[in-house]
Design an enzyme around this catalytic site. Sequence first.
Site, mmCIF file in Angstrom:
data_model
loop_
_atom_site.group_PDB
_atom_site.id
_atom_site.type_symbol
_atom_site.label_atom_id
_atom_site.label_comp_id
_atom_site.label_asym_id
_atom_site.label_seq_id
_atom_site.Cartn_x
_atom_site.Cartn_y
_atom_site.Cartn_z
ATOM 1 N N GLY A 118 11.755 12.355 -11.440
ATOM 2 C CA GLY A 118 11.760 11.353 -10.371
ATOM 3 C C GLY A 118 10.923 10.119 -10.647
ATOM 4 N N ALA A 121 6.918 10.550 -10.570
ATOM 5 C CA ALA A 121 6.434 11.274 -11.756
ATOM 6 C C ALA A 121 6.367 10.327 -12.946
ATOM 7 C CB ALA A 121 7.361 12.450 -12.041
ATOM 8 N N LYS A 286 -8.168 4.644 -4.404
ATOM 9 C CA LYS A 286 -8.306 3.248 -4.871
ATOM 10 C C LYS A 286 -9.790 2.875 -4.919
ATOM 11 C CE LYS A 286 -3.723 1.751 -3.718
ATOM 12 N NZ LYS A 286 -2.974 1.034 -4.724
ATOM 13 N N HIS A 344 -2.189 5.641 4.980
ATOM 14 C CA HIS A 344 -3.071 4.784 4.183
ATOM 15 C C HIS A 344 -4.050 3.966 5.053
ATOM 16 C CE1 HIS A 344 -0.450 6.047 1.088
ATOM 17 N NE2 HIS A 344 0.426 5.052 1.111
ATOM 18 N N LYS A 445 1.893 -9.720 -1.954
ATOM 19 C CA LYS A 445 1.538 -8.300 -2.080
ATOM 20 C C LYS A 445 0.029 -8.207 -1.981
ATOM 21 C CE LYS A 445 1.709 -4.489 -5.460
ATOM 22 N NZ LYS A 445 1.642 -3.408 -4.502
ATOM 23 N N ARG A 446 -0.456 -7.523 -0.986
ATOM 24 C CA ARG A 446 -1.906 -7.355 -0.888
ATOM 25 C C ARG A 446 -2.284 -6.241 0.081
ATOM 26 N NH1 ARG A 446 -4.787 -12.570 1.540
ATOM 27 N NH2 ARG A 446 -2.778 -13.548 1.649
ATOM 28 N N ARG A 479 -11.023 -6.752 -0.637
ATOM 29 C CA ARG A 479 -9.646 -6.869 -1.112
ATOM 30 C C ARG A 479 -9.358 -5.662 -1.995
ATOM 31 N NH1 ARG A 479 -9.103 -12.293 -3.067
ATOM 32 N NH2 ARG A 479 -9.565 -11.582 -5.152
ATOM 33 N N GLN A 481 -6.424 -4.698 -3.168
ATOM 34 C CA GLN A 481 -5.530 -5.104 -4.248
ATOM 35 C C GLN A 481 -4.741 -6.330 -3.835
ATOM 36 O OE1 GLN A 481 -3.255 -1.440 -4.332
ATOM 37 N NE2 GLN A 481 -1.556 -2.384 -3.259
ATOM 38 N N ARG A 572 6.053 -14.546 6.416
ATOM 39 C CA ARG A 572 4.781 -13.938 6.812
ATOM 40 C C ARG A 572 4.963 -12.879 7.886
ATOM 41 N NH1 ARG A 572 -0.050 -16.739 5.454
ATOM 42 N NH2 ARG A 572 0.423 -18.429 4.028
#
Length: 597
Positions: A118, A121, A286, A344, A445-446, A479, A481, A572
């Site tokens: 998958g 993986a 993270k 998350h 992306k953040r 931040r 990421q 946005r």
Amino acid sequence: MATRLMTPPSSSSTNFSPSSSFNNEAKLFTRFISRSRKSCLSTWVSQIHSKMNAKKHFRLKSSNGHPLNAVSLHYGLDGKPIAKENIESPGKERQSILISEAEKGESTLSITVVGASGDLAKKKIFPALFALFYEDCLPENFTVFGYARTKLTDEELRNMISKTLTCRIDKRENCEDKMDQFLKRCFYQAGQYNSEEHFSELDKKLKEKEDGKLSNRLFYLSVPPNIFVDVVRCASCSAASANGWTRVIVEKPFGRDSESSGELTRCLKQYLNEDQIFRIDHYLGKELVENLSVLRFSNLVFEPLWSRNYIRNVQLIFSEDFGTEGRGGYFDNYGIIRDIMQNHLLQILALFAMETPVSLDAEDIRNEKVKVLRSMKPLQLEDVIVGQYKGHSKGGRSYPAYTDDPMVPNDSLTPTFAAAALFINNARWDGIPFLMKAGKALHTKRAEIRVQFRHVPGNLYKRNFGTDLDKATNELVLRVQPDEAIYLKINNKVPGLGMRLDRSDLNLLYRARYRKEIPDAYERLLLDAIEGERRLFIRSDELDAAWALFTPLLKELEEKKIVPELYPYGSRGPVGAHYLAAKHNVRWGDLGNEMYE
Ligand SMILES: NC(=O)C1=CN([C@@H]2O[C@H](COP(=O)(O)OP(=O)(O)OC[C@H]3O[C@@H](n4cnc5c(N)ncnc54)[C@H](OP(=O)(O)O)[C@@H]3O)[C@@H](O)[C@H]2O)C=CC1
Ligand SMILES: O=C1O[C@H](COP(=O)(O)O)[C@@H](O)[C@H](O)[C@H]1O
């Protein structure tokens, strides 16, 4: 070769209660276990080895009273086991039996990636295992098995995963060599997920590789959630370790609501103890999320400010600049609230808002997280707005709508964006909005945590900010990421003869401060699971508390067929998010600094 200490389940929470003459050794051993993340201290350890080998038995008692699963090993810095704990049945007292010299070096670790063919993986798990191997974090005797229905030979598996293995930029030396060594340890077994017979075949192969040594087995369930229970049943009945530990990493989603999550836990617990289940939330692995507790609890400057007295609001923001491409089938059954917010973002919130834990022990931390989650008000419809991305053309390129995905029904109401206001009803956070915002197909992306502090009372310089005091608010940003950073927005004087104020950032930018590449979250979490460290995994009561917050809202959204506000792919997000924030006197901090500076 392996220079890390490997700890058993609950080792960090393990107290030795030796008879008095063993006190010193016990202290040493406890220290030894708690230094599991340190690099080689072989001289020191060999002294402990010889001290410990002089004694025959320690009595173990965990600080939380949780039973350990099966037999688990304490490893020395040389990667060889030095003691094992034997739990015959939950509730019975544990014994640590020191392993004879003959047994040392005789243990093996087998990692079976179930669903090896998958996406996850290939993208994350095999590369993370290779990175651990590259860093010498895996024990000497380890084997990796891929298991899935797709028919593959060992060579085909190796070929498939070799495409996604990479070496760190700062560690390119011997990369090819290391890859070859790693791939030689990878094998494949094809089989159905609900066949005990096929898992027995896997067991046979595992045994061949284990070669009569004491075996520890880790199963990574990288398959769709409807298959979890079948795999756990078959693995525990036909492929569990006979003499070492057996652990299972379970990927999210853990159910769709309180009921299905409870049912999943109940089913898993027919075959596994809670201590064997490692529910993964990769955001907990993270770097910046790990650093949140360090920042809070090891800096005097922050902890006194960490309450309603100084903080005006907290914002937890997740955005992706791509849609559900390729995962529409899964996503349509879950939506963004279940995919990102309930796990998350809520996990980050819990770490952010919890009280100081008694210690860094997994159970102490998780106890505090559960307390915060249970102090929160379950979400209601008026606390939330939902959105869904629509097709959009820009610069001659066209971007698909969510419902263009062939796996998504045309009339789907599944939210791909949501914003929510959450509240914690305790003394520290009463009345403070914790705003969450998560969306796919947005302009960037953040992932970040933004903490907006209160206005300075009687600010002598308020004239310099005009009427908008928000302009002068201090803001702490973590931040997560991309481009990890922690920065604090402060007000300062522009150098010169006049009195002009400016907003500046005190900026800890990781790539400028640290030259080392940051490990992927999956590396940390896999290593923790191997070591039996549960701090970053979700306990079942935590999960129950998390679902209790979101389930009524999710039911209401579905029952009332709430139509999501459409937003263009790459924008946005829906304007509703701004109204929601404004209702709580908040302005999203990620709107861009142009508003303030
Ligand atoms: N991909 C990602 O980025 C993330 C995934 N996850 C979670 O990780 C797990 C694995 O994700 P991912 O790799 O994307 O999943 P995939 O859809 O790629 O499935 C993994 C493997 O499971 C088998 N499989 C797929 N569908 C079925 C089915 N209906 N019945 C039986 N077997 C099936 C397939 O193997 P075969 O046909 O060879 O048996 C497939 O290669 C899921 O629980 C997912 O929610 C979590 C976070 C992120
Ligand atoms: O769990 C999930 O996470 C990914 C985002 O992870 P990241 O580490 O790349 O930020 C998300 O794309 C996916 O939908 C979700 O299931």
